[in-house]
Design a protein around this motif. Structure first.
Motif, PDB file in Angstrom:
ATOM      1  N   SER A 147       0.812  -1.210   0.000  1.00  0.00           N
ATOM      2  CA  SER A 147       0.000   0.000   0.000  1.00  0.00           C
ATOM      3  C   SER A 147       0.849   1.265   0.000  1.00  0.00           C
ATOM      4  N   GLN A 148       0.294   2.275  -0.587  1.00  0.00           N
ATOM      5  CA  GLN A 148       0.867   3.615  -0.632  1.00  0.00           C
ATOM      6  C   GLN A 148       2.326   3.641  -1.061  1.00  0.00           C
ATOM      7  N   GLN A 173      -3.787   2.046  -4.957  1.00  0.00           N
ATOM      8  CA  GLN A 173      -4.967   2.902  -4.929  1.00  0.00           C
ATOM      9  C   GLN A 173      -5.410   3.345  -6.329  1.00  0.00           C
ATOM     10  N   ASN A 174      -4.649   2.950  -7.388  1.00  0.00           N
ATOM     11  CA  ASN A 174      -4.912   3.380  -8.770  1.00  0.00           C
ATOM     12  C   ASN A 174      -4.931   4.898  -8.894  1.00  0.00           C
ATOM     13  N   ILE A 175      -3.897   5.546  -8.351  1.00  0.00           N
ATOM     14  CA  ILE A 175      -3.815   7.003  -8.390  1.00  0.00           C
ATOM     15  C   ILE A 175      -2.495   7.426  -9.025  1.00  0.00           C
ATOM     16  N   GLN A 205      -3.335  14.620  -7.270  1.00  0.00           N
ATOM     17  CA  GLN A 205      -3.783  13.246  -7.506  1.00  0.00           C
ATOM     18  C   GLN A 205      -4.801  13.190  -8.641  1.00  0.00           C
ATOM     19  N   HIS A 206      -4.728  12.095  -9.424  1.00  0.00           N
ATOM     20  CA  HIS A 206      -5.705  11.831 -10.484  1.00  0.00           C
ATOM     21  C   HIS A 206      -5.944  10.323 -10.528  1.00  0.00           C
ATOM     22  N   ALA A 257      -6.797   2.400 -15.546  1.00  0.00           N
ATOM     23  CA  ALA A 257      -6.154   1.214 -16.109  1.00  0.00           C
ATOM     24  C   ALA A 257      -6.926  -0.047 -15.746  1.00  0.00           C
ATOM     25  N   GLY A 258      -8.199   0.102 -15.442  1.00  0.00           N
ATOM     26  CA  GLY A 258      -9.000  -1.046 -15.036  1.00  0.00           C
ATOM     27  C   GLY A 258      -8.941  -1.227 -13.535  1.00  0.00           C
ATOM     28  N   ASP A 259      -9.545  -2.281 -13.065  1.00  0.00           N
ATOM     29  CA  ASP A 259      -9.594  -2.549 -11.635  1.00  0.00           C
ATOM     30  C   ASP A 259      -8.393  -3.409 -11.240  1.00  0.00           C
ATOM     31  N   VAL A 260      -7.209  -2.858 -11.429  1.00  0.00           N
ATOM     32  CA  VAL A 260      -5.960  -3.560 -11.146  1.00  0.00           C
ATOM     33  C   VAL A 260      -5.330  -2.905  -9.929  1.00  0.00           C
TER      34      VAL A 260
END
Length: 114
Positions: A26-27, A58-60, A66-67, A71-74
């Motif tokens: 994470s992070q 977090q797909n950020i 931050q945006h 790229a999908g739910d990866v």
């Protein structure tokens, strides 16, 4: 916040790539920076206008702010291998990511000298 950099590495042309095996899931922000990036306890890769990064847990995407990265739910996790590539052709720059060998696509594309 821990930030690792490679001292005295200056890329001006070509395709470059590196991989990181994640010891934590994470992070974790992975990316590239230009001259002017100065990491600190509060500024990590992507947290200023001199750097670009991706946090796959977090797909950020990060570049001063931050945006969401579409790229999908990866989502990456512990022991995943994240690849980060940059393609520099003059003032055309593309930064792309991979997860465990699978492309997540181009996250950043811009025209700016580095």
């Amino acid at each position: 916040m821990v930030t690792f950099t490679v001292e005295n590495l200056r890329l001006s042309e070509g395709k470059w790539y590196y991989c990181v095996r994640l010891l934590e899931g994470s992070q974790t922000q992975i990316g590239w920076s230009t001259t002017g990036f100065t990491p600190s306890d509060t500024v990590g890769i992507g947290n200023d206008h001199y750097s670009w990064s991706y946090d796959g847990s977090q797909n950020i995407l990060y570049h001063s702010e931050q945006h969401p990265y579409l790229a999908g739910d990866v989502h990456w996790g512990v022991n995943d291998v994240c690849g980060c590539g940059i393609d520099i052709a003059g003032d055309q720059i593309r930064i792309s990511y991979w997860l465990n060998g699978h492309s997540l696509g181009t996250a950043f594309a811009h025209q700016a000298p580095i």
